[in-house]
Write an enzyme that holds these catalytic residues in place. Sequence first.
Site, mmCIF file in Angstrom:
data_model
loop_
_atom_site.group_PDB
_atom_site.id
_atom_site.type_symbol
_atom_site.label_atom_id
_atom_site.label_comp_id
_atom_site.label_asym_id
_atom_site.label_seq_id
_atom_site.Cartn_x
_atom_site.Cartn_y
_atom_site.Cartn_z
ATOM 1 N N ASP A 160 0.808 -1.219 0.000
ATOM 2 C CA ASP A 160 0.000 0.000 0.000
ATOM 3 C C ASP A 160 0.850 1.281 0.000
ATOM 4 O O ASP A 160 1.527 1.596 0.991
ATOM 5 C CB ASP A 160 -0.930 0.044 1.222
ATOM 6 N N HIS A 171 -10.250 0.902 0.515
ATOM 7 C CA HIS A 171 -10.189 2.353 0.341
ATOM 8 C C HIS A 171 -10.307 2.786 -1.121
ATOM 9 O O HIS A 171 -10.367 3.986 -1.392
ATOM 10 C CB HIS A 171 -8.914 2.921 0.957
ATOM 11 N N HIS A 187 -3.116 -4.543 3.283
ATOM 12 C CA HIS A 187 -4.129 -3.900 4.130
ATOM 13 C C HIS A 187 -3.679 -3.583 5.549
ATOM 14 O O HIS A 187 -4.105 -2.579 6.106
ATOM 15 C CB HIS A 187 -5.427 -4.700 4.202
ATOM 16 N N HIS A 191 -0.693 -2.790 6.497
ATOM 17 C CA HIS A 191 0.372 -1.788 6.420
ATOM 18 C C HIS A 191 1.610 -2.171 7.223
ATOM 19 O O HIS A 191 2.480 -1.337 7.446
ATOM 20 C CB HIS A 191 -0.139 -0.398 6.830
HETATM 21 FE FE FE2 Z 1 -4.170 0.299 2.860
HETATM 22 FE FE FE2 Z 2 -7.188 -1.482 3.165
#
Ligand code: FE2
Ligand code: FE2
Lengths: 271, 271, 271, 271
Positions: free
Chosen positions: B13, B73, B182, B184
């Site tokens: 991400d 997101h 997700h 992170h």
């Molecule tokens: Fe994320």
């Molecule tokens: Fe996410």
Amino acid sequence: MAAKNLKVMFIGDVIGTPGLKMVGLMLKGFIKTHQIDFVICNGENAHNGKGLSLDALNQLLEAGVDVVTGGNHTWSNFNFFDTLKTHPKVLRPLNYPKGTYGRGFGIYPLPGGLGNIAVVNLQGRTFMYPIDCPFRTADWVLKQVKDQARFVFVDFHAEATAEKIALGWYLDGRVSALIGTHTHVQTADERILPKGTGYCSDAGMTGPFQSVIGMQTKSATDRMLYQTPHKYECAEDDVHFSAVIVALDAQTGMTVGIQRFFYPEFEKGSL
Amino acid sequence: MAAKNLKVMFIGDVIGTPGLKMVGLMLKGFIKTHQIDFVICNGENAHNGKGLSLDALNQLLEAGVDVVTGGNHTWSNFNFFDTLKTHPKVLRPLNYPKGTYGRGFGIYPLPGGLGNIAVVNLQGRTFMYPIDCPFRTADWVLKQVKDQARFVFVDFHAEATAEKIALGWYLDGRVSALIGTHTHVQTADERILPKGTGYCSDAGMTGPFQSVIGMQTKSATDRMLYQTPHKYECAEDDVHFSAVIVALDAQTGMTVGIQRFFYPEFEKGSL
Amino acid sequence: MAAKNLKVMFIGDVIGTPGLKMVGLMLKGFIKTHQIDFVICNGENAHNGKGLSLDALNQLLEAGVDVVTGGNHTWSNFNFFDTLKTHPKVLRPLNYPKGTYGRGFGIYPLPGGLGNIAVVNLQGRTFMYPIDCPFRTADWVLKQVKDQARFVFVDFHAEATAEKIALGWYLDGRVSALIGTHTHVQTADERILPKGTGYCSDAGMTGPFQSVIGMQTKSATDRMLYQTPHKYECAEDDVHFSAVIVALDAQTGMTVGIQRFFYPEFEKGSL
Amino acid sequence: MAAKNLKVMFIGDVIGTPGLKMVGLMLKGFIKTHQIDFVICNGENAHNGKGLSLDALNQLLEAGVDVVTGGNHTWSNFNFFDTLKTHPKVLRPLNYPKGTYGRGFGIYPLPGGLGNIAVVNLQGRTFMYPIDCPFRTADWVLKQVKDQARFVFVDFHAEATAEKIALGWYLDGRVSALIGTHTHVQTADERILPKGTGYCSDAGMTGPFQSVIGMQTKSATDRMLYQTPHKYECAEDDVHFSAVIVALDAQTGMTVGIQRFFYPEFEKGSL
Ligand SMILES: [Fe+2]
Ligand SMILES: [Fe+2]
Ligand SMILES: [Fe+2]
Ligand SMILES: [Fe+2]
Ligand SMILES: [Fe+2]
Ligand SMILES: [Fe+2]
Ligand SMILES: [Fe+2]
Ligand SMILES: [Fe+2]
């Protein structure tokens, strides 16, 4: 001559008999090789994968563990409650509400004139239970222990990475190290935070990896495929040992070295 | 002469402007040094930390990314929906219900006579939203792509380690690699599963680590301390690049090497 | 001469032995007094408060119930699975994933030349499990039953009021009635929606009200005070009968009258 | 001569402009007809359906409301925080953590020599946020108010029926009445508990019922069908007034009568 640093090994969630056997077989050798002074181990899954028992606790202590911490599964074995109330070497998350059995921190003497280490067990709330605030509980407990212990080690048992990292920043410079547990997957973010606290989001699990976080793969997958209950059965194969080692400065109590430990290594091939 | 293996870099991400800048600055060098053939990147946080935008997408593609995947997101920026519907290089999780904008997998040509790679984006449900089953959706998509692509790469955007690992076992031997996103936080469990699938629970984030998973530390901590809304603001400092590299066998499509990538290293001191 | 309307009584979650006794004792009288033609009853808590059993099912059928619906607790008693697979008069939520035991709807003949009634059991997902979409599953099942049944009755087992009401609007004019279950509290929003569907968010529970939704008050409160496991024990005292009665038009199948039923009344004093 | 009883009207969550208009139009008439002495109203949705504002608060007070309580949505409008900190007639749930803006209880003088009434606002945690324990907070606040107020009214803003009912039993005989809010659906379980506390799980909402708990039906349904964000827009049509009225004994402070209030009635047809 300056006192040597304190080396603490923190072993992630030990899973059932396979995990206990691995700890029994290997820990004393690791202690010797890595010159470990103190061993903390999360035991919330030591009793058949769910909860703890006096027998499992004794196996861990005999294997060389000094203190056993817990988590949400500490409460899974009703037969353990008497031990939880009285045994000085077993902790459960401190921020369970007042009136809950057991203790959430302890102060333990160290060898070699290093004074005491406080071990604190906290639990997160995101995606878990609405217990007391781990941040505020941490503030409280640090006042209790600051005059009695040069070193403070925190096992933060939590699901969400955001909550773990936030508590890491919140306690940076105030505790020796904060290592996470509960996800059963070791994270690669071990580091020394700017003010000296050793941090790693999760120490990972010590147990069978031919599994879904310790549970037999078929039952775990069926739970997800069908969303109905399927019996928990502890897996058995491909056992690994997961831990994090921190070296703590004898004067300041802060982390001067942090290293993940995973044995044996997974198959990774080569690029 | 046997074709060389395919080397895929998967970037976790990317967080806002700091993450985009890091990718823009470093990716081309990494591609050259590590002889990367194909780059996939999760972009769900590229637009100021929440969602994606055409501008952020273009920055990623210009930096050397071949396909941009998404997650929960992806839907945070309403202005991105037109691009999401039509742009061939951006994906969102496939197992959102029928009728949702955008595509969840794509088949992309590879250089050097290696045929095609299918990139599949899936999302978990535990602690997230009740979308379609990722396991059953994976079964379905593999039928769609099997005749068209020698390599299949899965970005599994999920919170719970159990769900990620279960899908890893479920797809072992059926996809080239499955890497999670997700949380992170990069996980240290990269491995080659017994039937040849490369697996890692989370690739981690590419963005500011003086933060709580990309968000400014104070706001994130205040949310936990007070349980009231506090404005999301993207952090800026201490930017790192997180990825996983897999080498895939040109004949079988399976993983022959897997390696985590994190640059620059955190401060760890020494034991 | 026009056929008379169909009167259906729908009994909310029956709780353990106290609930079964109440139904056994009172139902036949209520059927007679209110001229009920068909009785549907949610039985997910009939077996000691958690799940269903063949014995409990038989007690309900002997008491005058025609069809027994279920919910998330249908899966709590592993010994019931054989009955669930084969018994024509027991349903479980239809939108559990493919491969789950049991059936989710049935078509049952009515007395007095009224043709058939389809009974459909659905379950919500908000705050529950990520099973298949209840809205889309409803679309599917209505196609299956439309040619075979003049009346369609839906038991929507769900936690969130928003999800219940949304499905009510979604099915208005397409089913005879949709009544909710699962919260164990009867709601006062019974109404006929504009296109003719009878609606009530929850039928409430039939069982001991000296309790917390059927469970002994002390254990239930201790769970909240301490956030640790406390044994589920079914309460016994202050048993009430909760239901909703709908009158369905013999020609259109739509609701022409809806009335809550709660016996005996609570103590309310007077203003 | 004995003082007359105190009659309190508690109005459930008022939704946006439609709800405010209904209260403005009807409340003074209801006060007169039902001889209401004191009016409490949950205002967490009064500002366009999400949060509160000074303007909405003033509209409620001018309409005849004496105290406005809140809930999780109290924090949705950042512009309201200054008013929340200082206005004596607006409350937010007391059991938000220390340091949160606003007050969670107040003591208000009554007409006719009846002394004072304490109004307490609490919030549940199940399916909501991990704030402080509502049970323990209730214990604390009762000590604060017992010498100053003959009557104690609790608005318990919570999702789960189990949590509401458990707190009802916990406070039976210790508060005049406990009425729930938050689900926006009025429950039919109003009663006087054995030790005299008036109880109802939810007062329901005052606002547009051509909606999903106040939100436009299409957006609300699309959120469930697609599990992606869809803009919240307050609905407008079919406005109803939901409340609960309690009569409290002038000497004991306990409930002697409880009655739900819903105007105008829904269409129910007849059996
Ligand atoms: Fe994320
Ligand atoms: Fe996410
Ligand atoms: Fe664990
Ligand atoms: Fe745990
Ligand atoms: Fe139930
Ligand atoms: Fe249920
Ligand atoms: Fe509300
Ligand atoms: Fe609310």
